[in-house]
Design an enzyme around this catalytic site. Sequence first.
Site, PDB file in Angstrom:
ATOM      1  N   ALA A 123       6.328   0.405   6.635  1.00  0.00           N
ATOM      2  CA  ALA A 123       6.454  -0.844   5.899  1.00  0.00           C
ATOM      3  C   ALA A 123       6.942  -0.508   4.494  1.00  0.00           C
ATOM      4  CB  ALA A 123       5.110  -1.549   5.850  1.00  0.00           C
ATOM      5  N   GLY A 149       4.385   1.941   9.882  1.00  0.00           N
ATOM      6  CA  GLY A 149       4.905   0.794  10.626  1.00  0.00           C
ATOM      7  C   GLY A 149       6.085   1.149  11.510  1.00  0.00           C
ATOM      8  N   GLU A 207       4.525   2.373  14.602  1.00  0.00           N
ATOM      9  CA  GLU A 207       3.916   1.200  15.257  1.00  0.00           C
ATOM     10  C   GLU A 207       4.975   0.310  15.899  1.00  0.00           C
ATOM     11  OE1 GLU A 207       1.813   0.141  11.644  1.00  0.00           O
ATOM     12  OE2 GLU A 207      -0.097   0.422  12.684  1.00  0.00           O
ATOM     13  N   GLU A 253      -0.615   6.241   6.568  1.00  0.00           N
ATOM     14  CA  GLU A 253      -1.180   5.176   5.730  1.00  0.00           C
ATOM     15  C   GLU A 253      -2.358   5.620   4.876  1.00  0.00           C
ATOM     16  OE1 GLU A 253      -0.171   4.759   8.861  1.00  0.00           O
ATOM     17  OE2 GLU A 253       0.712   2.764   9.143  1.00  0.00           O
TER      18      GLU A 253
HETATM   19  N1  CO8 Z   1       8.729   1.987   1.554  1.00  0.00           N
HETATM   20  C1  CO8 Z   1       9.605   1.815   0.555  1.00  0.00           C
HETATM   21  N2  CO8 Z   1      10.559   2.713   0.267  1.00  0.00           N
HETATM   22  C2  CO8 Z   1      10.635   3.834   1.003  1.00  0.00           C
HETATM   23  C3  CO8 Z   1       9.735   4.064   2.068  1.00  0.00           C
HETATM   24  C4  CO8 Z   1       8.758   3.066   2.344  1.00  0.00           C
HETATM   25  N3  CO8 Z   1       7.883   3.197   3.368  1.00  0.00           N
HETATM   26  N4  CO8 Z   1      10.034   5.257   2.612  1.00  0.00           N
HETATM   27  C5  CO8 Z   1      11.087   5.743   1.932  1.00  0.00           C
HETATM   28  N5  CO8 Z   1      11.456   4.888   0.967  1.00  0.00           N
HETATM   29  C6  CO8 Z   1      12.536   5.046  -0.008  1.00  0.00           C
HETATM   30  C7  CO8 Z   1      12.153   6.022  -1.101  1.00  0.00           C
HETATM   31  O1  CO8 Z   1      11.376   5.368  -2.077  1.00  0.00           O
HETATM   32  C8  CO8 Z   1      13.506   6.457  -1.593  1.00  0.00           C
HETATM   33  O2  CO8 Z   1      14.008   5.436  -2.433  1.00  0.00           O
HETATM   34  P1  CO8 Z   1      14.689   5.802  -3.853  1.00  0.00           P
HETATM   35  O3  CO8 Z   1      15.893   6.610  -3.481  1.00  0.00           O
HETATM   36  O4  CO8 Z   1      15.024   4.472  -4.441  1.00  0.00           O
HETATM   37  O5  CO8 Z   1      13.685   6.577  -4.596  1.00  0.00           O
HETATM   38  C9  CO8 Z   1      14.358   6.466  -0.333  1.00  0.00           C
HETATM   39  O6  CO8 Z   1      13.656   5.654   0.618  1.00  0.00           O
HETATM   40  C10 CO8 Z   1      14.506   7.852   0.257  1.00  0.00           C
HETATM   41  O7  CO8 Z   1      13.206   8.398   0.458  1.00  0.00           O
HETATM   42  P2  CO8 Z   1      12.757   9.826  -0.118  1.00  0.00           P
HETATM   43  O8  CO8 Z   1      13.548  10.171  -1.323  1.00  0.00           O
HETATM   44  O9  CO8 Z   1      11.286   9.827  -0.249  1.00  0.00           O
HETATM   45  O10 CO8 Z   1      13.218  10.765   1.100  1.00  0.00           O
HETATM   46  P3  CO8 Z   1      12.586  12.167   1.517  1.00  0.00           P
HETATM   47  O11 CO8 Z   1      13.502  12.718   2.560  1.00  0.00           O
HETATM   48  O12 CO8 Z   1      12.277  12.996   0.331  1.00  0.00           O
HETATM   49  O13 CO8 Z   1      11.169  11.814   2.217  1.00  0.00           O
HETATM   50  C11 CO8 Z   1       9.698  10.567   3.668  1.00  0.00           C
HETATM   51  C12 CO8 Z   1      11.131  11.084   3.405  1.00  0.00           C
HETATM   52  C13 CO8 Z   1       8.774  11.761   3.926  1.00  0.00           C
HETATM   53  C14 CO8 Z   1       9.773   9.691   4.892  1.00  0.00           C
HETATM   54  C15 CO8 Z   1       9.216   9.784   2.432  1.00  0.00           C
HETATM   55  O14 CO8 Z   1      10.177   8.825   2.081  1.00  0.00           O
HETATM   56  C16 CO8 Z   1       7.913   9.052   2.661  1.00  0.00           C
HETATM   57  O15 CO8 Z   1       6.860   9.655   2.640  1.00  0.00           O
HETATM   58  N6  CO8 Z   1       7.968   7.705   2.872  1.00  0.00           N
HETATM   59  C17 CO8 Z   1       6.812   6.877   3.028  1.00  0.00           C
HETATM   60  C18 CO8 Z   1       6.203   7.043   4.409  1.00  0.00           C
HETATM   61  C19 CO8 Z   1       4.961   6.196   4.526  1.00  0.00           C
HETATM   62  O16 CO8 Z   1       3.984   6.378   3.856  1.00  0.00           O
HETATM   63  N7  CO8 Z   1       4.986   5.215   5.460  1.00  0.00           N
HETATM   64  C20 CO8 Z   1       3.883   4.341   5.706  1.00  0.00           C
HETATM   65  C21 CO8 Z   1       4.046   3.075   4.922  1.00  0.00           C
HETATM   66  S1  CO8 Z   1       2.641   2.004   5.039  1.00  0.00           S
HETATM   67  C22 CO8 Z   1       2.868   1.186   6.508  1.00  0.00           C
HETATM   68  O17 CO8 Z   1       3.799   1.413   7.212  1.00  0.00           O
HETATM   69  C23 CO8 Z   1       1.840   0.167   6.880  1.00  0.00           C
HETATM   70  C24 CO8 Z   1       2.132  -0.377   8.284  1.00  0.00           C
HETATM   71  C25 CO8 Z   1       2.106  -1.852   8.292  1.00  0.00           C
HETATM   72  C26 CO8 Z   1       2.460  -2.436   9.647  1.00  0.00           C
HETATM   73  C27 CO8 Z   1       3.945  -2.577   9.904  1.00  0.00           C
HETATM   74  C28 CO8 Z   1       4.226  -3.424  11.109  1.00  0.00           C
HETATM   75  C29 CO8 Z   1       5.367  -2.953  11.971  1.00  0.00           C
END
Ligand code: CO8
Length: 259
Positions: free
Chosen positions: A66, A109, A112, A132
């Site tokens: 998400a 998400g 999921e 999460e």
């Molecule tokens: N939300 C918002 N932005 C994101 C997300 C995210 N989940 N993931 C990546 N991005 C963005 C980054 O902020 C970045 O943006 P910017 O260039 O503007 O800084 C861009 O995408 C590229 O990401 P990274 O630079 O971080 O790329 P890396 O290769 O270094 O890392 C990762 C990749 C490991 C995937 C890293 O981006 C990461 O950890 N992302 C978050 C993963 C996460 O925590 N996901 C869980 C989110 S909570 C959730 O999903 C709740 C579920 C709710 C139910 C959904 C129903 C279907």
Amino acid sequence: TPKLEFLLTETRGRVGLVTLHRPKALNALCNGLFIELNQVLKDFDDNQDIGAIVITGSERAFAAGADIKEMKDRNFIENYRENFLGDWTKLTQIRKPVIAAVNGFALGGGCELAMMCDIIYAGDKAVFGQPEIKLGILPGAGGTQRLVKAVGKSKAMEMCLTGSVNLTAEEAARAGLVSKVFSPDQVVDEAVKTAEQIANLSQPIVQMIKDAINQSFEIPLSSGLTFERRLFHAAFASKDQKEGMGAFAEKRKANFTHN
Ligand code: CO8
């Protein structure tokens, strides 16, 4: 049809293909993306020329979860009043089979969303995880429920409680979460191939099978077996049953008319 901001769509034969397309954010699932996804899925579901659906992302990310930035300032009352995420699981109401073709990150998400699909094919670099807990929340759309049924309690606990233990595509396949692993550039084509195969079988029977298998997650075995038996009986009311069995007896290929 209005222009889509977060998705690409196409049809290949009898298959509807949706590609999550928010490359700047690794396909983070924002509200706008889900509004579009629900609309596209409904259109495919209503379209009789389509028999199965494939959902994919990019080679780098199926979806990294998400959208954290969109979520970070939400509060409890808003979540409760608006039933936050309630609309995000409409995918599970789609009657046609949905195959997820997963490359790269399927986190939170994103994992999921893949699990809401009926079949998961993965590229060999795919990563499945529920991070999460590291954000101070828990999975909100099946990570503590569907994941257990797919990989068992110990792995699901380890993944959700640490947020850091992820499954590779191979591990996910061994655990049963994923049904087949391919090289990244093959996953979508293979998913479409399987979808096309399903789409050319009897559609009412395909729906009955999807219904019956999904019931196995909801009701006790004896009730599930009764449900299955009722549908099995009902299948004999279809023209496709006459055609399928007739074709076998006559040693020819069946031509299903979805009736
Ligand atoms: N939300 C918002 N932005 C994101 C997300 C995210 N989940 N993931 C990546 N991005 C963005 C980054 O902020 C970045 O943006 P910017 O260039 O503007 O800084 C861009 O995408 C590229 O990401 P990274 O630079 O971080 O790329 P890396 O290769 O270094 O890392 C990762 C990749 C490991 C995937 C890293 O981006 C990461 O950890 N992302 C978050 C993963 C996460 O925590 N996901 C869980 C989110 S909570 C959730 O999903 C709740 C579920 C709710 C139910 C959904 C129903 C279907």
